[in-house]
Each structure stands twice: as structure tokens, then as C-alpha cells.
Design a protein around this motif. Sequence first.
Motif, PDB file in Angstrom:
ATOM      1  N   ALA A  22       0.822  -1.222   0.000  1.00  0.00           N
ATOM      2  CA  ALA A  22       0.000   0.000   0.000  1.00  0.00           C
ATOM      3  C   ALA A  22       0.853   1.268   0.000  1.00  0.00           C
ATOM      4  CB  ALA A  22      -0.930  -0.003   1.211  1.00  0.00           C
ATOM      5  N   ARG A  23       2.102   1.134   0.400  1.00  0.00           N
ATOM      6  CA  ARG A  23       2.992   2.303   0.410  1.00  0.00           C
ATOM      7  C   ARG A  23       3.781   2.461  -0.889  1.00  0.00           C
ATOM      8  NH1 ARG A  23       3.546   0.488   5.909  1.00  0.00           N
ATOM      9  NH2 ARG A  23       5.515  -0.556   5.479  1.00  0.00           N
ATOM     10  N   SER A  24       3.419   1.699  -1.940  1.00  0.00           N
ATOM     11  CA  SER A  24       4.109   1.823  -3.234  1.00  0.00           C
ATOM     12  C   SER A  24       4.003   3.251  -3.746  1.00  0.00           C
ATOM     13  CB  SER A  24       3.452   0.906  -4.289  1.00  0.00           C
ATOM     14  OG  SER A  24       3.418  -0.427  -3.876  1.00  0.00           O
ATOM     15  N   GLU A  25       5.084   3.747  -4.340  1.00  0.00           N
ATOM     16  CA  GLU A  25       5.079   5.075  -4.961  1.00  0.00           C
ATOM     17  C   GLU A  25       4.740   4.936  -6.430  1.00  0.00           C
ATOM     18  OE1 GLU A  25       5.364   7.987  -3.651  1.00  0.00           O
ATOM     19  OE2 GLU A  25       6.373   7.696  -1.719  1.00  0.00           O
ATOM     20  N   PRO A  26       3.968   5.852  -7.043  1.00  0.00           N
ATOM     21  CA  PRO A  26       3.393   7.034  -6.384  1.00  0.00           C
ATOM     22  C   PRO A  26       2.053   6.742  -5.711  1.00  0.00           C
ATOM     23  CG  PRO A  26       2.897   7.075  -8.725  1.00  0.00           C
ATOM     24  CD  PRO A  26       3.690   5.831  -8.500  1.00  0.00           C
ATOM     25  N   GLY A  27       1.578   5.500  -5.828  1.00  0.00           N
ATOM     26  CA  GLY A  27       0.308   5.177  -5.191  1.00  0.00           C
ATOM     27  C   GLY A  27      -0.032   3.717  -5.394  1.00  0.00           C
ATOM     28  N   ALA A  28      -1.073   3.257  -4.700  1.00  0.00           N
ATOM     29  CA  ALA A  28      -1.473   1.853  -4.797  1.00  0.00           C
ATOM     30  C   ALA A  28      -2.984   1.723  -4.646  1.00  0.00           C
ATOM     31  CB  ALA A  28      -0.781   1.038  -3.706  1.00  0.00           C
ATOM     32  N   VAL A  29      -3.513   0.740  -5.361  1.00  0.00           N
ATOM     33  CA  VAL A  29      -4.924   0.384  -5.225  1.00  0.00           C
ATOM     34  C   VAL A  29      -4.967  -1.051  -4.728  1.00  0.00           C
ATOM     35  CG1 VAL A  29      -7.156   0.260  -6.385  1.00  0.00           C
ATOM     36  CG2 VAL A  29      -5.369   1.757  -7.310  1.00  0.00           C
ATOM     37  N   LEU A  30      -5.638  -1.294  -3.613  1.00  0.00           N
ATOM     38  CA  LEU A  30      -5.792  -2.658  -3.097  1.00  0.00           C
ATOM     39  C   LEU A  30      -7.277  -2.964  -3.042  1.00  0.00           C
ATOM     40  CD1 LEU A  30      -3.162  -1.344  -1.589  1.00  0.00           C
ATOM     41  CD2 LEU A  30      -3.240  -3.436  -0.256  1.00  0.00           C
ATOM     42  N   ASP A  31      -7.676  -4.147  -3.528  1.00  0.00           N
ATOM     43  CA  ASP A  31      -9.083  -4.515  -3.406  1.00  0.00           C
ATOM     44  C   ASP A  31      -9.239  -5.814  -2.632  1.00  0.00           C
ATOM     45  OD1 ASP A  31      -8.284  -5.649  -6.271  1.00  0.00           O
ATOM     46  OD2 ASP A  31     -10.114  -6.710  -5.718  1.00  0.00           O
ATOM     47  N   GLY A  32     -10.303  -5.873  -1.812  1.00  0.00           N
ATOM     48  CA  GLY A  32     -10.531  -7.065  -0.993  1.00  0.00           C
ATOM     49  C   GLY A  32     -11.781  -6.937  -0.150  1.00  0.00           C
ATOM     50  N   ARG A  33     -11.661  -7.268   1.139  1.00  0.00           N
ATOM     51  CA  ARG A  33     -12.813  -7.207   2.049  1.00  0.00           C
ATOM     52  C   ARG A  33     -12.565  -6.300   3.250  1.00  0.00           C
ATOM     53  NH1 ARG A  33     -13.605  -9.891  -1.652  1.00  0.00           N
ATOM     54  NH2 ARG A  33     -15.050 -11.615  -2.038  1.00  0.00           N
ATOM     55  N   ASP A  34     -11.269  -6.189   3.655  1.00  0.00           N
ATOM     56  CA  ASP A  34     -10.938  -5.482   4.900  1.00  0.00           C
ATOM     57  C   ASP A  34      -9.887  -4.402   4.660  1.00  0.00           C
ATOM     58  OD1 ASP A  34      -8.810  -7.120   4.228  1.00  0.00           O
ATOM     59  OD2 ASP A  34      -8.312  -7.601   6.303  1.00  0.00           O
ATOM     60  N   ILE A  35      -9.786  -3.932   3.427  1.00  0.00           N
ATOM     61  CA  ILE A  35      -8.708  -2.982   3.119  1.00  0.00           C
ATOM     62  C   ILE A  35      -8.972  -1.631   3.802  1.00  0.00           C
ATOM     63  CG2 ILE A  35      -7.331  -1.901   1.294  1.00  0.00           C
ATOM     64  CD1 ILE A  35      -7.260  -5.018   1.392  1.00  0.00           C
ATOM     65  N   GLY A  36     -10.192  -1.129   3.672  1.00  0.00           N
ATOM     66  CA  GLY A  36     -10.516   0.164   4.293  1.00  0.00           C
ATOM     67  C   GLY A  36     -10.671   0.083   5.804  1.00  0.00           C
ATOM     68  N   THR A  37     -10.998  -1.098   6.310  1.00  0.00           N
ATOM     69  CA  THR A  37     -11.259  -1.219   7.752  1.00  0.00           C
ATOM     70  C   THR A  37     -10.029  -1.640   8.561  1.00  0.00           C
ATOM     71  OG1 THR A  37     -12.047  -3.466   7.294  1.00  0.00           O
ATOM     72  CG2 THR A  37     -13.735  -1.748   7.544  1.00  0.00           C
ATOM     73  N   VAL A  38      -9.195  -2.532   7.995  1.00  0.00           N
ATOM     74  CA  VAL A  38      -8.094  -3.111   8.777  1.00  0.00           C
ATOM     75  C   VAL A  38      -6.722  -2.829   8.158  1.00  0.00           C
ATOM     76  CG1 VAL A  38      -7.076  -5.284   9.599  1.00  0.00           C
ATOM     77  CG2 VAL A  38      -9.561  -4.967   9.671  1.00  0.00           C
TER      78      VAL A  38
END
Length: 194
Positions: A94-110
Motif C-alpha cells: 500500500a505504500r508503493s510510490e506514487p500510489g497503490a490500489v488494493l481490493d478485498g474485504r478489509d482494506i478500508g477497515t483493517v
Amino acid sequence: MPFTIAIDGPAASGKGTIARALAHHFGFAHLDTGLLYRAVGAKGGDPVAAARSLTPDDLARDDLRSARAGQAASRVAAIPEVRAALVEFQRRFARSEPGAVLDGRDIGTVICPDAELKLYVTANDEIRARRRAKELGADEAQMLRELRERDARDVARAVAPMRPAPDAVLLDTSEMSIDDAVTRAITCAKEAGA
Ligand code: CDP
Ligand code: CDP
């Protein structure tokens, strides 16, 4: 500071399609976190050991997209030690430069509670089953049962259950084309500063 986009939602809601399009549009890295759980489930043996020793080869197996792999993924995903073993890799990504997109179930919460943008993508379950059945060449009624079972398990588990983060933007794609959904997501990301 990298820009992080967290996308969560139930099976076949369109989150992967949106995540890939956002990553392409903004030149960000993309991680389909479901693939990690699918790979752990497919590896067999002790799931905790499998999660701790996951390799790029495990993620490249060609059977990971099947409904069977999805079911196995949602079973191992309820094991707290499996989830714990995968946290650090996802946070580093998630700290990849210049940005990152992660998709799943708990990305925004955990995984990324401080993400610059959180999207929670949904669609009604019959539409999701139709989309996934078409994709896999499978029976629609069977797919509907499979998705409902998996969603129920993902919502009910004690650790990192599937739910929208309080500050997530909700995107219901039931009546949206892929282009419309992607355009909406790009607008949200620009508004968030991407
Ligand atoms: O990643 P997730 O399981 O949430 O869904 P996906 O793999 O992005 O999308 C599942 C299927 O629905 C794919 O075949 C997409 O092309 C399709 N889809 C669609 O028909 N309309 C949308 N608005 C979004 C996705
Ligand atoms: O593409 P689809 O939405 O059908 O599934 P996926 O994203 O590949 O996820 C497969 C399973 O892995 C889910 O049903 C969850 O049980 C689990 N998963 C999870 O627990 N947490 C994540 N961040 C991603 C997936």
C-alpha cells in the motif's frame, strides 16, 4: 507520500475491474488481495503455514479464479493467524510510490484505515451471480448459491468481517456499465486528491 485507494465489497461486485482501471489511469500499483487468500486455500496443508510461506509462484497458479478456490479462500480467510500473516505484505504494498490500489474485504477497515480514498462496491446478488457465471462459464443458480454462502461467511467471521469503513464511498454497480462505474471511481479519486 504515496496515495492509497482501498476498495472493498462482496464477490463479483466489480471491485477488481474498478481497481485495475484506477491503477491504470493514475499509474498506481494494484494488488488483488483476494488472490492471497485463494492461494493459501489452494495450497492445501496447514493454512497458517501456507500463509507464512506464500511465494509469487503460489499466486501464479491458473486454478485460483475458480468457484472452488473462492470457497476454499473464504474458509481459510476466517482464521485469524492466516490474516495476521498477510497484513505486513499488504501494508508494504500500500505504500508503493506514487500510489497503490488494493481490493478485498478489509482494506478500508483493517489493512489501510488511513487510505486517502475508500470505496465500497456493491451490486445486487442476482446481478453479481450472472456476471460471475458468465465469466466462468458456470450455471447462474449454482453461482448465486455459491456467492451467497461465501458472502455470509465473509460478513459473519469474527476477525476483519466484510463491511464498509465508516468513511467509505458506496458505489452500487447493479445498474452501471463498467465504463460508468470506472468514471465514477476516477472522479472520486480526483476529488480525494489523486
Ligand atoms: O473483483 P470482483 O469479484 O468484485 O468483480 P470483478 O471481477 O471486477 O467483476 C466480475 C464480473 O462482472 C467481470 O466479468 C466484470 O467484467 C463484470 N462487471 C460488469 O459486468 N459490470 C460492472 N459494472 C462491473 C463488473
Ligand atoms: O473476486 P471475488 O470477490 O469473488 O473474491 P476474492 O476477492 O478473490 O476473495 C476470495 C475470498 O477471500 C473472499 O470470499 C474472502 O473470504 C477472502 N478475502 C478476505 O477475507 N479478505 C480480503 N482482503 C480479500 C479476500
